[in-house]
Design an enzyme around this catalytic site. Structure first.
Site, PDB file in Angstrom:
ATOM      1  N   ASP A 239      38.377  77.664  55.624  1.00 50.03           N
ATOM      2  CA  ASP A 239      38.714  76.398  54.973  1.00 50.03           C
ATOM      3  C   ASP A 239      37.528  76.000  54.102  1.00 50.03           C
ATOM      4  OD1 ASP A 239      41.103  76.298  56.304  1.00 50.03           O
ATOM      5  OD2 ASP A 239      40.404  74.965  57.875  1.00 50.03           O
ATOM      6  N   ASP A 400      53.296  74.386  57.759  1.00 42.25           N
ATOM      7  CA  ASP A 400      52.532  73.497  58.648  1.00 42.25           C
ATOM      8  C   ASP A 400      53.487  72.637  59.459  1.00 42.25           C
ATOM      9  OD1 ASP A 400      49.871  74.220  57.844  1.00 42.25           O
ATOM     10  OD2 ASP A 400      50.190  73.128  55.989  1.00 42.25           O
TER      11      ASP A 400
END
Length: 546
Positions: A239, A400
């Protein structure tokens, strides 16, 4: 470089020497460029403007070759050694070759037996034609047609990952590669037949044998050995976010809360390392792929995101496994009112070193549009556009979802499963609601529905996160992964929740996942990638050991 030898293959070898051949669309072809280094020889590169050619340039430079670009048909005719990284879709490739009058010089060059390294479509275009893009004529050098893999239960398409080669005849060009695993990513393949048996050097098994390498020229014997089969992949995810000083760092948090706790308003963005350095570390440790997720504010203006593009350029110089990038891969209009299509945005990332792009929230909107139109394809979604231009294998859809519990399936129109993990009030059923904007907003769409829509629109792979498990270290949501894997015939990557090597074996044994991804446990050195792979090996799960 030997002369009068043409070798072409459907794979991309990954060796400890650091040679990184291309691995988009899953096809490699080569003369022995791969075997030489430090010679100072010149290689002519035919870059027709699609996909990640940067990785090929980096590999050739690392091996000591200078590169001359093809800018005219005469450059092909004059080439001493020709490399064609034909990344993308068949129709676009052949159309570009015809537009620039490259077809006849290229056909003449190869038929003359001159040294040729064809990558990806560089193999497939040699056949008589391909069924991709509705049917397109090829160069017609090798008998046979390129067709799509058939869909079988438990056999995801595209074929993505580390599989083995079975050599059909002796060749020094496959030294140390026969029966070893090499990387594939493709939806279409050529099959061996009596008409092309003089060309076929090796085949690979995936729902039946397909041609993974062809060769014309002299060959020498090799030793064989090692196990066979498609390996399960271990992927390291980074990330990436800008800190308060504007520097890009690798971070991790609980559902995107990535700031260290401090006084008033929290501390600085959590810094777990620099993206390029960590990516290099994971490559050295044996990661099968590296994925960058850009969660910084730059993602609203992706073509202006020079820091992230620079990360890809630098990482591709030393990381010789596939690179995926996500965050902001969509169409947009800049501050001056200029419109950029999703293909233009993706193209910039491919040129900078990415092999795949990951689409998140935009995929949810595309799925809702798809179902709202009665499952009609508009051709305008990011998934469809990029898949058409670069092939399904270049498009990853990131999902997600979060659990929504119900007491009875009749309480919702969404597809439900009976869970072994009841809700707070004892609910025995659940579905997984898709979210957007980093999990901050939910949509009336189940993860399996989004998966089916994404696959039909042209995605080649699914990255399946789980908001409920993110950062918990309690293991993957195997019920979610099993449900989505059963709903589609494309590969599924399990993500969110890994805390131990055992969690990887659990998800591979208990679901149809083709790969598993982790971030924080690798960044913090709580678990080594090598330990995960050794455990998988001991559990009988096919893996690539370094």
């Amino acid at each position: 470089m030997q002369t009068r030898q043409s070798f072409l293959a459907n794979f991309a070898p990954r060796q400890s020497s650091g040679s990184r051949a291309c691995h988009v669309a899953g096809r490699l072809a080569t003369a022995p460029i791969y075997c030489l280094s430090g010679t100072g020889l010149e290689v002519t590169l035919l870059d027709y403007g699609a996909g990640n050619v940067r990785s090929v340039r980096n590999a050739l430079k690392r091996l000591g070759y200078s590169i001359k670009e093809v800018t005219s048909p005469q450059d092909i005719t004059r080439a001493q050694r020709l490399v064609f990284p034909g990344v993308g879709a068949f129709e676009q490739c052949m159309g570009t070759l015809r537009r620039y009058d490259y077809v006849d010089p290229l056909r003449d060059y190869i038929q003359a037996g001159r040294p040729f390294l064809g990558i990806c479509l560089g193999l497939h275009m040699l056949f008589e034609g391909s069924d991709e893009n509705g049917g397109v004529e090829g160069l017609g050098i090798i008998p046979g047609r390129v067709t799509r893999f058939e869909d079988y239960p438990g056999l995801p398409v595209p074929h993505i990952g580390w599989n083995t080669l079975e050599q059909r005849r002796p060749s020094s060009l496959l030294a140390d590669l026969d029966h070893r695993r090499v990387y594939f990513v493709h939806s279409y393949r050529a099959t061996p037949s009596p008409g092309n048996e003089d060309w076929v050097l090796s085949t690979t098994e995936y729902g039946g044998p397909f041609v993974s390498a062809v060769q014309r020229g002299q060959a020498q014997p090799l030793d064989d050995g090692h196990s066979t089969g498609l390996a399960r992949r271990v992927i390291a995810c980074l990330d990436v976010r800008a800190n308060d000083r504007g520097d890009l760092v690798v971070t991790k948090g609980d559902q995107y809360d990535v700031r260290d706790k401090g006084a008033e308003g929290g501390g600085d963005v959590r810094n777990l390392g620099l993206p390029v350095e960590l990516a290099g570390r994971y490559f050295s440790e044996g990661a099968d792929e590296v994925s960058f997720l850009n969660i910084t504010g730059f993602r609203d203006f992706p073509l202006g995101d020079m820091p992230m593009l620079q990360v890809l350029r630098q990482a591709s110089e030393g990381v010789f496994v596939p690179l995926t990038v996500g965050g902001g891969i969509r169409e947009f209009t800049d501050a001056q009112g200029k419109f950029y299509s999703a293909v233009e945005v993706a193209a910039e990332y491919f040129r900078s070193g990415a092999d795949k792009v990951s689409i998140g929230s935009d995929a949810v909107d595309a799925a809702l549009q798809y179902f709202g139109s009665g499952k009609q394809k508009s051709g305008n979604t990011s998934i469809e556009q990029i898949s058409w231009a670069y092939g399904a294998q270049a498009v990853v859809v990131s999902i997600d979802p979060r659990r929504v519990y119900v007491a009875d399936p009749s309480a919702t129109e969404r597809p439900c499963v009976r869970t072994k993990l009841p809700g707070r009030n004892g609910e025995e059923y659940c579905w997984w609601q898709c979210t957007v904007k980093g999990g901050r907003e939910g949509r009336d769409l189940d993860a399996t529905e989004l998966a089916r829509a994404a696959a039909d629109l042209g995605a080649g792979e699914l990255l399946l996160n789980c908001i409920d498990r993110d950062g918990q270290g309690n293991g993957f949501d195997t019920e979610l992964v099993a449900a989505v894997s059963a709903a589609v015939t494309i590969p599924v990557i399990a993500s969110s929740g890994a805390g131990t090597p055992q969690h990887f074996s659990e998800v591979f044994h208990g679901t149809g996942a083709a790969a598993a991804l982790a971030a924080g446990i690798f960044h913090r050195k709580e678990v080594a990638i090598s330990a995960v792979k050794q455990h998988m090996h001991e559990e009988g799960i096919p893996t690539r050991l370094c």
